[in-house]
Design a protein around this motif. Structure first.
Motif, PDB file in Angstrom:
ATOM      1  N   ILE A 159       0.904  -1.197   0.088  1.00 43.06           N
ATOM      2  CA  ILE A 159       0.158   0.203   0.062  1.00 43.06           C
ATOM      3  C   ILE A 159       0.995   1.343   0.158  1.00 43.06           C
ATOM      4  O   ILE A 159       1.651   1.475   0.769  1.00 43.06           O
ATOM      5  CB  ILE A 159      -0.856  -0.067   1.151  1.00 43.06           C
ATOM      6  CG1 ILE A 159      -1.614  -1.198   1.460  1.00 43.06           C
ATOM      7  CG2 ILE A 159      -1.768   1.336   1.086  1.00 43.06           C
ATOM      8  CD1 ILE A 159      -2.671  -1.449   2.433  1.00 43.06           C
ATOM      9  N   ILE A 160       0.809   1.867  -1.105  1.00 43.00           N
ATOM     10  CA  ILE A 160       1.498   3.196  -1.318  1.00 43.00           C
ATOM     11  C   ILE A 160       0.757   4.485  -1.081  1.00 43.00           C
ATOM     12  O   ILE A 160      -0.139   4.505  -1.732  1.00 43.00           O
ATOM     13  CB  ILE A 160       2.368   3.183  -2.410  1.00 43.00           C
ATOM     14  CG1 ILE A 160       3.421   1.771  -2.808  1.00 43.00           C
ATOM     15  CG2 ILE A 160       3.301   4.380  -2.664  1.00 43.00           C
ATOM     16  CD1 ILE A 160       3.766   1.690  -4.174  1.00 43.00           C
ATOM     17  N   LYS A 161       1.372   5.039  -0.039  1.00 42.26           N
ATOM     18  CA  LYS A 161       0.465   6.708  -0.109  1.00 42.26           C
ATOM     19  C   LYS A 161       1.268   7.655  -1.101  1.00 42.26           C
ATOM     20  O   LYS A 161       2.179   8.102  -1.049  1.00 42.26           O
ATOM     21  CB  LYS A 161       0.699   7.396   1.178  1.00 42.26           C
ATOM     22  CG  LYS A 161      -0.009   8.489   1.660  1.00 42.26           C
ATOM     23  CD  LYS A 161      -1.590   8.282   1.934  1.00 42.26           C
ATOM     24  CE  LYS A 161      -2.386   9.201   2.450  1.00 42.26           C
ATOM     25  NZ  LYS A 161      -2.715  10.386   1.330  1.00 42.26           N
ATOM     26  N   VAL A 162       0.754   7.613  -2.542  1.00 43.70           N
ATOM     27  CA  VAL A 162       1.413   8.294  -3.363  1.00 43.70           C
ATOM     28  C   VAL A 162       1.504   9.626  -3.360  1.00 43.70           C
ATOM     29  O   VAL A 162       2.396  10.420  -3.764  1.00 43.70           O
ATOM     30  CB  VAL A 162       0.565   7.895  -4.805  1.00 43.70           C
ATOM     31  CG1 VAL A 162       1.068   8.622  -6.189  1.00 43.70           C
ATOM     32  CG2 VAL A 162       0.548   6.384  -4.998  1.00 43.70           C
ATOM     33  N   ASP A 163       0.272  10.407  -2.832  1.00 46.45           N
ATOM     34  CA  ASP A 163       0.340  11.897  -2.718  1.00 46.45           C
ATOM     35  C   ASP A 163       1.522  12.373  -1.724  1.00 46.45           C
ATOM     36  O   ASP A 163       1.887  13.276  -1.676  1.00 46.45           O
ATOM     37  CB  ASP A 163      -0.951  12.552  -2.721  1.00 46.45           C
ATOM     38  CG  ASP A 163      -1.752  11.931  -1.276  1.00 46.45           C
ATOM     39  OD1 ASP A 163      -1.507  11.146  -0.743  1.00 46.45           O
ATOM     40  OD2 ASP A 163      -2.846  12.647  -0.845  1.00 46.45           O
ATOM     41  N   ASP A 164       1.587  11.430  -0.569  1.00 46.68           N
ATOM     42  CA  ASP A 164       2.623  11.789   0.424  1.00 46.68           C
ATOM     43  C   ASP A 164       3.905  11.389  -0.368  1.00 46.68           C
ATOM     44  O   ASP A 164       4.913  12.560   0.000  1.00 46.68           O
ATOM     45  CB  ASP A 164       2.599  10.858   1.613  1.00 46.68           C
ATOM     46  CG  ASP A 164       1.330  11.156   2.465  1.00 46.68           C
ATOM     47  OD1 ASP A 164       0.531  12.163   2.259  1.00 46.68           O
ATOM     48  OD2 ASP A 164       1.320  10.509   3.438  1.00 46.68           O
ATOM     49  N   TYR A 165       4.264  10.820  -1.209  1.00 46.13           N
ATOM     50  CA  TYR A 165       5.380  10.735  -1.989  1.00 46.13           C
ATOM     51  C   TYR A 165       5.758  12.028  -2.576  1.00 46.13           C
ATOM     52  O   TYR A 165       7.025  12.330  -2.650  1.00 46.13           O
ATOM     53  CB  TYR A 165       5.432   9.535  -2.844  1.00 46.13           C
ATOM     54  CG  TYR A 165       6.458   9.517  -4.092  1.00 46.13           C
ATOM     55  CD1 TYR A 165       7.772   9.019  -3.652  1.00 46.13           C
ATOM     56  CD2 TYR A 165       6.355   9.957  -5.180  1.00 46.13           C
ATOM     57  CE1 TYR A 165       8.714   9.209  -4.719  1.00 46.13           C
ATOM     58  CE2 TYR A 165       7.323  10.108  -5.986  1.00 46.13           C
ATOM     59  CZ  TYR A 165       8.554   9.702  -5.606  1.00 46.13           C
ATOM     60  OH  TYR A 165       9.736   9.696  -6.428  1.00 46.13           O
ATOM     61  N   TYR A 166       4.669  12.558  -3.431  1.00 48.18           N
ATOM     62  CA  TYR A 166       4.922  13.595  -4.089  1.00 48.18           C
ATOM     63  C   TYR A 166       5.274  14.817  -3.340  1.00 48.18           C
ATOM     64  O   TYR A 166       6.154  15.717  -3.325  1.00 48.18           O
ATOM     65  CB  TYR A 166       3.645  13.983  -5.045  1.00 48.18           C
ATOM     66  CG  TYR A 166       3.952  13.246  -6.323  1.00 48.18           C
ATOM     67  CD1 TYR A 166       4.919  13.582  -7.238  1.00 48.18           C
ATOM     68  CD2 TYR A 166       3.036  12.150  -6.789  1.00 48.18           C
ATOM     69  CE1 TYR A 166       5.065  12.851  -8.398  1.00 48.18           C
ATOM     70  CE2 TYR A 166       3.096  11.367  -7.711  1.00 48.18           C
ATOM     71  CZ  TYR A 166       4.194  11.784  -8.594  1.00 48.18           C
ATOM     72  OH  TYR A 166       4.142  10.909 -10.029  1.00 48.18           O
ATOM     73  N   ALA A 167       4.494  15.108  -2.037  1.00 54.79           N
ATOM     74  CA  ALA A 167       4.870  15.947  -1.105  1.00 54.79           C
ATOM     75  C   ALA A 167       6.093  15.731  -0.404  1.00 54.79           C
ATOM     76  O   ALA A 167       6.740  16.793  -0.080  1.00 54.79           O
ATOM     77  CB  ALA A 167       3.714  15.814   0.097  1.00 54.79           C
ATOM     78  N   GLY A 168       6.583  14.651  -0.421  1.00 57.42           N
ATOM     79  CA  GLY A 168       8.117  14.292   0.020  1.00 57.42           C
ATOM     80  C   GLY A 168       9.046  14.728  -0.861  1.00 57.42           C
ATOM     81  O   GLY A 168      10.296  14.857  -0.340  1.00 57.42           O
ATOM     82  N   LEU A 169       8.775  15.291  -2.071  1.00 57.65           N
ATOM     83  CA  LEU A 169       9.826  15.615  -3.032  1.00 57.65           C
ATOM     84  C   LEU A 169      10.058  16.983  -2.793  1.00 57.65           C
ATOM     85  O   LEU A 169      11.337  17.602  -3.213  1.00 57.65           O
ATOM     86  CB  LEU A 169       9.401  15.350  -4.482  1.00 57.65           C
ATOM     87  CG  LEU A 169       9.116  13.974  -4.780  1.00 57.65           C
ATOM     88  CD1 LEU A 169       8.650  13.829  -6.141  1.00 57.65           C
ATOM     89  CD2 LEU A 169      10.238  12.947  -4.709  1.00 57.65           C
ATOM     90  N   HIS A 170       9.203  17.588  -1.980  1.00 59.94           N
ATOM     91  CA  HIS A 170       9.491  19.223  -1.743  1.00 59.94           C
ATOM     92  C   HIS A 170       9.924  20.079  -2.879  1.00 59.94           C
ATOM     93  O   HIS A 170      10.472  20.847  -3.035  1.00 59.94           O
ATOM     94  CB  HIS A 170      10.827  19.389  -0.845  1.00 59.94           C
ATOM     95  CG  HIS A 170      10.465  18.521   0.521  1.00 59.94           C
ATOM     96  ND1 HIS A 170       9.595  18.731   1.540  1.00 59.94           N
ATOM     97  CD2 HIS A 170      11.493  17.445   1.105  1.00 59.94           C
ATOM     98  CE1 HIS A 170      10.045  17.979   2.474  1.00 59.94           C
ATOM     99  NE2 HIS A 170      10.698  17.078   2.213  1.00 59.94           N
ATOM    100  N   LEU A 171       8.799  19.711  -3.849  1.00 61.51           N
ATOM    101  CA  LEU A 171       8.800  20.526  -5.167  1.00 61.51           C
ATOM    102  C   LEU A 171       7.871  21.957  -4.951  1.00 61.51           C
ATOM    103  O   LEU A 171       6.910  21.823  -3.995  1.00 61.51           O
ATOM    104  CB  LEU A 171       8.007  19.759  -6.250  1.00 61.51           C
ATOM    105  CG  LEU A 171       8.915  18.450  -6.638  1.00 61.51           C
ATOM    106  CD1 LEU A 171       8.013  17.970  -7.763  1.00 61.51           C
ATOM    107  CD2 LEU A 171      10.326  18.714  -7.339  1.00 61.51           C
ATOM    108  N   ALA A 172       8.299  22.879  -5.715  1.00 64.01           N
ATOM    109  CA  ALA A 172       7.649  24.199  -5.344  1.00 64.01           C
ATOM    110  C   ALA A 172       5.984  23.744  -5.680  1.00 64.01           C
ATOM    111  O   ALA A 172       5.131  24.317  -4.874  1.00 64.01           O
ATOM    112  CB  ALA A 172       8.248  25.247  -6.288  1.00 64.01           C
ATOM    113  N   THR A 173       5.635  23.098  -6.867  1.00 57.82           N
ATOM    114  CA  THR A 173       4.327  22.828  -7.105  1.00 57.82           C
ATOM    115  C   THR A 173       4.296  21.282  -7.504  1.00 57.82           C
ATOM    116  O   THR A 173       4.366  20.978  -8.493  1.00 57.82           O
ATOM    117  CB  THR A 173       3.747  23.711  -8.005  1.00 57.82           C
ATOM    118  OG1 THR A 173       4.584  23.490  -9.226  1.00 57.82           O
ATOM    119  CG2 THR A 173       3.347  25.051  -8.031  1.00 57.82           C
TER     120      THR A 173
END
Length: 190
Positions: free
Chosen positions: A39-53
């Motif tokens: 089970i992967i929390k995909v939106d948390d993965y992207y948030a963890g990349l610390h991208l501006a957007t």
């Protein structure tokens, strides 16, 4: 594939044991144990990349081992809204599109596009209680009968709008389905 996902260093911080977000839960079959699924929390993965957007992404990706290098995959967006008017269909389509094109087909193509892994099925779900139906039915069969009745009304406008946009992954044409919590039940396909 489940072992490969669990061993993937960039994904480890985003592996979960339950499927819950915004107070919405999705059930997991009692016949499955945590060794058989990732089970992967995909939106948390992207948030963890610390991208501006960070790109919009679905909430969860679940892979279930069906044995012999065959798998079923669930892409799940969970929304806790009080009315269907708060479901932004364009945003939901964008989340699924980004997850399929970037997360599955680019960033982690080495896992999800491997030819040795066969997908028995792939499901895309928006899970929400926008119509206030959760807990009103004893079982899925009661709920299904009620759905047949409302199919004749305009409350399926949301579902029709979701299904209007097809997605493609690994040669399969996929459409987003709508369900109420705790459905869909995450399970193995024989």
């Amino acid at each position: 594939m489940v072992r490969q996902i669990k061993a993937c260093k960039p994904l480890k911080p985003y592996l979960k044991e339950t499927i819950e977000d915004e107070g919405i839960c999705v059930g997991i079959s009692g016949q499955l144990d945590l060794e058989q699924l990732a089970i992967i929390k995909v939106d948390d993965y992207y948030a963890g990349l610390h991208l501006a957007t960070p790109p919009k992404a679905i909430d969860f990706l679940v892979v279930v081992d069906c044995e012999c290098d065959a798998f079923v995959m669930y892409l799940l967006e969970l929304k806790n809204v009080s009315s269907p008017r708060f479901l932004k269909i364009g945003d939901i389509h964008e989340k699924f599109r980004n997850t399929i094109s970037d997360f599955l087909s680019d960033r982690f193509a080495g896992i999800f596009l491997q030819d040795r892994y066969k997908y028995k099925d792939i499901f895309l779900y928006l899970v929400s209680d926008a119509y206030g139906l959760s807990g009103k039915y004893k079982n899925f069969e009661e709920y299904r009968k009620m759905r047949e009745k409302i199919n004749k009304m305009d409350s399926l406008k949301t579902e029709m709008n979701l299904r209007h946009k097809p997605f493609r992954f690994r040669g399969k044409v996929l459409r987003i389905l709508y369900d109420i919590p705790p459905n869909p039940l995450i399970q193995k396909i024989s």
